[in-house]
Scaffold this active site. Structure first.
Site, mmCIF file in Angstrom:
data_model
loop_
_atom_site.group_PDB
_atom_site.id
_atom_site.type_symbol
_atom_site.label_atom_id
_atom_site.label_comp_id
_atom_site.label_asym_id
_atom_site.label_seq_id
_atom_site.Cartn_x
_atom_site.Cartn_y
_atom_site.Cartn_z
ATOM 1 C CE1 TYR A 76 -5.210 -19.369 7.661
ATOM 2 C CE2 TYR A 76 -2.832 -19.651 7.553
ATOM 3 C CZ TYR A 76 -4.028 -19.318 6.947
ATOM 4 O OH TYR A 76 -4.035 -18.934 5.647
ATOM 5 C CB CYS B 167 -11.439 -30.156 7.284
ATOM 6 S SG CYS B 167 -12.702 -28.896 7.152
ATOM 7 C CD GLU C 167 -8.374 -20.193 12.880
ATOM 8 O OE1 GLU C 167 -8.252 -21.401 13.139
ATOM 9 O OE2 GLU C 167 -8.684 -19.768 11.747
ATOM 10 C CG HIS D 50 -26.529 2.967 4.121
ATOM 11 N ND1 HIS D 50 -25.272 3.164 4.672
ATOM 12 C CD2 HIS D 50 -27.391 3.723 4.849
ATOM 13 C CE1 HIS D 50 -25.391 4.006 5.680
ATOM 14 N NE2 HIS D 50 -26.645 4.358 5.823
ATOM 15 C CD GLU E 96 -22.719 1.363 3.655
ATOM 16 O OE1 GLU E 96 -23.255 1.998 2.744
ATOM 17 O OE2 GLU E 96 -23.109 1.412 4.836
ATOM 18 C CE LYS F 104 -11.548 -22.547 12.624
ATOM 19 N NZ LYS F 104 -10.331 -22.668 11.867
ATOM 20 C CB CYS G 217 -12.373 -26.278 9.131
ATOM 21 S SG CYS G 217 -11.041 -26.877 8.108
HETATM 22 P P1 NDP Z 1 1.133 -21.673 10.713
HETATM 23 O O1 NDP Z 1 2.038 -22.094 9.634
HETATM 24 O O2 NDP Z 1 -0.020 -20.799 10.426
HETATM 25 O O3 NDP Z 1 1.989 -20.922 11.831
HETATM 26 C C1 NDP Z 1 3.041 -21.565 12.486
HETATM 27 C C2 NDP Z 1 3.573 -20.629 13.535
HETATM 28 O O4 NDP Z 1 4.446 -21.330 14.384
HETATM 29 C C3 NDP Z 1 4.309 -19.455 12.972
HETATM 30 O O5 NDP Z 1 3.997 -18.318 13.718
HETATM 31 C C4 NDP Z 1 5.780 -19.862 13.164
HETATM 32 O O6 NDP Z 1 6.613 -18.777 13.438
HETATM 33 C C5 NDP Z 1 5.715 -20.705 14.401
HETATM 34 N N1 NDP Z 1 6.688 -21.782 14.468
HETATM 35 C C6 NDP Z 1 6.983 -22.662 13.502
HETATM 36 N N2 NDP Z 1 7.890 -23.552 13.952
HETATM 37 C C7 NDP Z 1 8.170 -23.229 15.238
HETATM 38 C C8 NDP Z 1 9.038 -23.749 16.226
HETATM 39 N N3 NDP Z 1 9.813 -24.797 15.972
HETATM 40 N N4 NDP Z 1 9.051 -23.164 17.444
HETATM 41 C C9 NDP Z 1 8.278 -22.103 17.700
HETATM 42 N N5 NDP Z 1 7.452 -21.554 16.790
HETATM 43 C C10 NDP Z 1 7.406 -22.103 15.572
HETATM 44 O O7 NDP Z 1 0.730 -23.021 11.455
HETATM 45 P P2 NDP Z 1 -0.540 -23.490 12.275
HETATM 46 O O8 NDP Z 1 -0.025 -24.620 13.082
HETATM 47 O O9 NDP Z 1 -1.201 -22.358 12.962
HETATM 48 O O10 NDP Z 1 -1.518 -24.023 11.146
HETATM 49 C C11 NDP Z 1 -1.064 -25.017 10.228
HETATM 50 C C12 NDP Z 1 -1.709 -24.840 8.878
HETATM 51 O O11 NDP Z 1 -3.056 -25.255 8.952
HETATM 52 C C13 NDP Z 1 -1.749 -23.398 8.390
HETATM 53 O O12 NDP Z 1 -0.605 -23.057 7.679
HETATM 54 C C14 NDP Z 1 -2.996 -23.385 7.530
HETATM 55 O O13 NDP Z 1 -2.633 -23.709 6.227
HETATM 56 C C15 NDP Z 1 -3.863 -24.460 8.118
HETATM 57 N N6 NDP Z 1 -4.953 -23.853 8.909
HETATM 58 C C16 NDP Z 1 -5.850 -23.062 8.280
HETATM 59 C C17 NDP Z 1 -6.875 -22.461 8.972
HETATM 60 C C18 NDP Z 1 -7.847 -21.586 8.262
HETATM 61 O O14 NDP Z 1 -7.922 -21.661 7.040
HETATM 62 N N7 NDP Z 1 -8.578 -20.717 8.952
HETATM 63 C C19 NDP Z 1 -7.038 -22.675 10.415
HETATM 64 C C20 NDP Z 1 -6.017 -23.494 10.976
HETATM 65 C C21 NDP Z 1 -5.023 -24.061 10.250
HETATM 66 P P3 NDP Z 1 7.249 -17.818 12.319
HETATM 67 O O15 NDP Z 1 6.141 -17.335 11.453
HETATM 68 O O16 NDP Z 1 7.843 -16.748 13.103
HETATM 69 O O17 NDP Z 1 8.226 -18.659 11.593
#
Ligand code: NDP
Length: 448
Positions: free
Chosen positions: A178, A43, A182, A437, A442, A51, A48
């Site tokens: 995510y 983080c 982002e 407002h 709101e 980012k 976080c």
């Molecule tokens: P996410 O789990 O959010 O998303 C992963 C994405 O990658 C999905 O769209 C998934 O597709 C795709 N995917 C998974 N495996 C493959 C693969 N082998 N080949 C191609 N595409 C694939 O992961 P992130 O890496 O974005 O983030 C990890 C975690 O970190 C999040 O789950 C979250 O908990 C945390 N995080 C939180 C944030 C926040 O609170 N703002 C910011 C950043 C991270 P599909 O859905 O189609 O399966």
């Protein structure tokens, strides 16, 4: 009674490990924490915090554009990646130092070394030193998953993205979650051409469908490109240093940077947990009970390594609950209901509670209220970007069971509104609250 070197030895000085170590020490335990990289964890060091600072940096692109309609002559703005990168990293250094000092002030011994579990009460440090502990807390976090395709080594992950030497002109982001959304907003704001490539036909699985459709539509209008149902086949490096990315079902893309944002897996590889007989699930996550305890009595785990909810505030709560329960004589469990979350996309998304789909499946009879509006700042700026707020209400109890929003400052607004949802307030309670407002928030008390 057996005597150990420490009452508690924590592996990983991230959000969960730091909280657990500091509070356990305050309860009188003798604590050490081993960290192989930098105190602060994902983080603070490469998640976080940096980012969010990049999101602020990128947002100036739109703010400067909009400023003209508000009477400002801002000339032709120029962006310098290296300046922002170095300033962000300096802030990361500051927080890293503050975390280390907090641990030391709480008499937690910080050991900058890799620790491997050797048995239920024993660990070995990379330096060769062996230590024993009454309890071991496993909190090493998670690590980016990189798809197993030829040429994947040419891509980077969120670990490296903060350190780029130069701003890439063309970026391909793998994944639709995510991090992908982002960083799409971040790179687009800085002027890079961005293409998101996902293996399925959806972004942000788990978020409300209408809200994620709105993000998709706004992102596409901005010029971010998407390829769906496009699993990677191979990546080639061309003579000029650029990458040629091949996917099933669509034409190859040439890019200067490929960012893998394809999920994160628990970081248990090589941690030696098998030496102590700790059970892991198929993803490599430590299996724990409601008290964060593994199948081995002396070994606990908190945070992303348990693959429950990969969010910093949850890791912190788990760390606190561990310390309270094990060393504070105050048995505490984390409540995982109604956890607010946000995606710091441009514009951001935030939500708490059930989505419309989840509520229909679980409750059957629901009412959905929504406001689809153009924030007044966008109207004057000539920015044709609409916000969407949705409230999901249990038709029987009238309680608000879900709130989902996309629009400027959605995470700031949602955090306050989440208190009402967590408290089980009804739609009437929102209606009874006088609107503030003019504000975007709101809309939440004006939903009819
Ligand atoms: P996410 O789990 O959010 O998303 C992963 C994405 O990658 C999905 O769209 C998934 O597709 C795709 N995917 C998974 N495996 C493959 C693969 N082998 N080949 C191609 N595409 C694939 O992961 P992130 O890496 O974005 O983030 C990890 C975690 O970190 C999040 O789950 C979250 O908990 C945390 N995080 C939180 C944030 C926040 O609170 N703002 C910011 C950043 C991270 P599909 O859905 O189609 O399966």
């Amino acid at each position: 009674m057996t005597s150990y070197d420490y009452d508690l030895f924590t592996i990983g000085a991230g959000s969960g490990g730091v909280r657990a170590s500091r509070v356990s020490s305050a309860y009188g335990a003798k604590v050490a924490v081993a960290e192989e990289y930098r105190v602060g964890g994902t983080c603070v060091i490469r998640g976080c915090v940096p980012k969010k600072l990049l999101v602020y940096g990128a947002h100036f692109a739109e703010d400067l554009q909009d400023a003209k309609r508000f009477g400002w002559d801002v000339g032709t703005p120029k962006f310098d990646w290296v300046t922002l990168r170095d300033n962000v990293m300096a802030d990361v250094d500051r927080i890293n130092k503050a975390y280390t000092e907090t641990l030391e002030n709480h008499k937690v011994e910080v050991i900058l070394d890799r620790a491997v579990v050797k048995g239920p009460h024993e660990l070995e440090l990379a330096s060769g030193r062996t230590v024993t502990a009454g309890k071991i807390l496993v909190a090493p976090g998670a690590w980016p998953i990189v798809p197993d395709v030829p040429g994947a080594e040419y891509g980077i992950t969120s670990n490296e993205v903060f350190h780029l030497d130069a701003l890439p002109r063309r970026v391909v982001i793998a994944g639709g979650g995510y991090i992908a959304n982002e960083f799409a907003g971040i790179f687009h704001g800085f002027g890079s051409h961005v293409t998101i490539v996902n293996r399925s036909d959806t972004i942000l699985r788990g978020y409300d469908e209408q809200i994620r459709d709105r993000l998709l539509q706004i992102s596409m209008t901005k010029g971010i490109e998407f390829r769906f149902n496009a699993p990677f086949e191979k990546i080639e490096k061309l003579d000029d240093g650029s990458l040629k990315i091949f996917m099933a079902g669509c034409e190859p893309i040439i890019a200067d940077c490929l960012l893998f944002a394809t999920g994160r897996k628990p970081k248990t590889e090589g941690l030696g947990l098998e030496n102590a007989g700790v059970a892991l699930d198929k993803q490599g996550a430590v299996i724990v009970d409601e008290d964060n305890r593994s199948n081995v009595e002396s070994i606990y785990a908190v945070g992303d390594v348990t693959n429950r909810v990969q969010l910093t505030p949850i890791a912190i709560r788990e760390g606190q609950a561990f310390a309270d329960s094990v060393f504070g004589k105050k048995p505490t469990r984390v409540d995982y209901t109604n956890i607010p979350s946000a995606v710091f996309s441009t514009p951001p998304i935030a939500g708490v509670g059930m989505t419309e789909g989840q509520a229909r499946n679980k409750l059957g009879s629901i009412k959905v209220y929504q406001s689809d509006f153009r924030p007044m700042k966008n109207v004057l700026a000539g920015r044709n970007e609409r916000s969407l707020y949705k409230m999901i209400v249990d038709a029987v109890t009238e309680k608000v069971v879900g709130l989902h929003m996309i629009g400027p400052d959605a995470p700031e607004i949602l955090q306050a509104a989440a208190v009402a949802v967590k408290a089980g307030l009804t739609k009437q309670a929102f209606d009874d609250t006088v609107a503030l407002h003019p504000s975007m928030a709101e809309e939440l008390v004006l939903l009819r």
